[in-house]
Design an enzyme around this catalytic site. Sequence first.
Site, PDB file in Angstrom:
ATOM      1  N   GLU A 147       0.818  -1.211   0.000  1.00 34.53           N
ATOM      2  CA  GLU A 147       0.000   0.000   0.000  1.00 34.53           C
ATOM      3  C   GLU A 147       0.844   1.249   0.000  1.00 34.53           C
ATOM      4  O   GLU A 147       2.012   1.228   0.357  1.00 34.53           O
ATOM      5  CB  GLU A 147      -0.949   0.036   1.189  1.00 34.53           C
ATOM      6  CG  GLU A 147      -0.334  -0.309   2.521  1.00 34.53           C
ATOM      7  CD  GLU A 147       0.830   0.529   2.964  1.00 34.53           C
ATOM      8  OE1 GLU A 147       0.686   1.771   2.936  1.00 34.53           O
ATOM      9  OE2 GLU A 147       1.880  -0.032   3.354  1.00 34.53           O
ATOM     10  N   GLU A 200       4.387  -0.553   1.202  1.00 36.84           N
ATOM     11  CA  GLU A 200       4.460  -0.737  -0.268  1.00 36.84           C
ATOM     12  C   GLU A 200       4.328  -2.201  -0.688  1.00 36.84           C
ATOM     13  O   GLU A 200       4.076  -2.501  -1.856  1.00 36.84           O
ATOM     14  CB  GLU A 200       5.788  -0.219  -0.852  1.00 36.84           C
ATOM     15  CG  GLU A 200       6.084   1.226  -0.618  1.00 36.84           C
ATOM     16  CD  GLU A 200       7.423   1.644  -1.229  1.00 36.84           C
ATOM     17  OE1 GLU A 200       8.134   0.796  -1.798  1.00 36.84           O
ATOM     18  OE2 GLU A 200       7.759   2.843  -1.124  1.00 36.84           O
TER      19      GLU A 200
END
Lengths: 354, 354
Positions: free
Chosen positions: A177, A320
């Site tokens: 994310e 991420e």
Amino acid sequence: MKKLKETVKNILCPGARVMEEAQRKLDNLTKPRGSLGRLEEFACRVAGITGSISPSVKNKVIFTMAGDHGVACQGVSLYPQEVTAQMVYNFLNGGAGVNVLARHIGSRVVVVDAGIAGDIKTASPIFIGKKVARGTKDFTRGAAMSREEAARSLEAGIEAFEEEDKKERIDIIGLGEMGIANTTAASAITSCITGAAPDETAGRGTGIDDKHLKIKIETIKKALKVNKPDRKDPLDVLSKVGGFEIGALAGLVLAAGARKVPVVVDGFITASAALIASEVSPLVRGYLFASHDSVEKGHAVALKWMRLKPMFDFQMRLGEGTGACLGISMIEAGVKVLNEMATFESAGVSREER
Amino acid sequence: MKKLKETVKNILCPGARVMEEAQRKLDNLTKPRGSLGRLEEFACRVAGITGSISPSVKNKVIFTMAGDHGVACQGVSLYPQEVTAQMVYNFLNGGAGVNVLARHIGSRVVVVDAGIAGDIKTASPIFIGKKVARGTKDFTRGAAMSREEAARSLEAGIEAFEEEDKKERIDIIGLGEMGIANTTAASAITSCITGAAPDETAGRGTGIDDKHLKIKIETIKKALKVNKPDRKDPLDVLSKVGGFEIGALAGLVLAAGARKVPVVVDGFITASAALIASEVSPLVRGYLFASHDSVEKGHAVALKWMRLKPMFDFQMRLGEGTGACLGISMIEAGVKVLNEMATFESAGVSREER
């Protein structure tokens, strides 16, 4: 809501019998029984999930989902909101941490706009546009999104999975994310669902100081007080204190479970998405693997709630999907042991004497 | 002893300035400072070791060194001694755990006969014959080997490294071993050097029961009593309660240190070899990385003594270099972050605001 309901209906318990069969296969390989520890556990779980004692973990995809958060205006992050979109371009250009680590493990990265404030101008084949809205609203003043938007974010994640899976059948996914201020949303979700106090779930995110950590904790308390999310209703929790990328990740988890694909959780934000998903469908927990235990203290709270044991603690806090990459590589290692090692018989090695 | 002395003389402290330079490079990459935690630590250490802020970890070699142990006759293992040679053939045929995991991380495996009881008949290009003798003597009745043999085993390891390095310049090595009963030798070495009692360093090895664990502990106590190894003299410790593969691994560690190559420790036996090496040359500790924390409890004792922090605990206890493979992959991940990530400037990403 039709797609969501159908997806949830298709999530079944991983096969216990196949797991046992995989363990028997492992016990016949040239090593003392159980001596590869958690690698054997990973292999058995993937066998149970996929229904095969020779599972494939070749086609790996990290879904890095991005969204913006209205609460960023409260000073809970070290970075300005533009960074969400800037980092999305970095993902698309292959220069971010997750790109490096995904290449390292032989995985693709797929970047999803679930609700970024600005427009992402790209023709990149690894980009999927699923914008639910231009960022959430500041949840200290009311719900982050409507209930309908929350449902749409879940379906956005399901659709993203299905579109990628249609291109090439996916073997394993990692959650990732990007979203400035999204640890604040993750803390609010985790506190709401697990009952842990905000000061037990709020950490320093990208690196805020004591003063801003205090502001962050107060912000979460206020959000829970103002919105009174119903912890028994995951859609209510998501709509009131969640985020679009978190909803899309929760939908992604459900879609993977429905298609019998193992899911590797990354850091705290993805764990909060997995929490939402496992409140929607408790059976989906059987598809989840924790990778690392991050610096964000709410991460351990969320993992414990889902009874997931992390693989390692590297003091990481980037998100991420970086930790998920490393976790996938470990799971692949376990599956390769199951698939490739010689048996005592084939290698002509004597068995234990007692 | 000339080769050994020269090797030790060439071991220097890793470069602190290059490590700092690597950290500055990392701080400029598109991530909050320090947010990749131990991956950044690994990258900086490899930079310091190799003297480059863009180090290569491409050419990886796992050295799996094998030897037999006279003490096996005391009933300290679950497997018969023939298994050492049988497993060596399994390594050469690519069917063992270490082969699978080495392939997973893109590493070669080199198998060294440092002192197997039987002959290894092979023309395999991955085999190096460095037999010092046909197994050690039962060290409950006197020294495992002569002092001269101990020195020769160290030099065997140095030679093995140099021969492989000459073929293709090595970037990183992993330690691996095979030798029925060698956890008994590792416990005796670790107890001798660290001062920990044998019941604090002896574990269940391949899986012995309580009765045999008791025998094993008594065996170690007897070995230390009969031989009285001098803990200040690592060659004395190695000759009295060590093993040929352990000596060769210690030599390998020294050779890697002298050539500025990072060394990844596997389980307990390789940690005991690293202990010997770091008693010969304390500077070599700067080249060591711990991979996993194994089930064998002496492993943690040895790592703590060398101030090495393991990366993960997967409850593994196979040896061969299996844990080192996974550790190398993590170090490579860290180095790739250092080498491949975009900077804030090149990616056009805003920096933190405070």
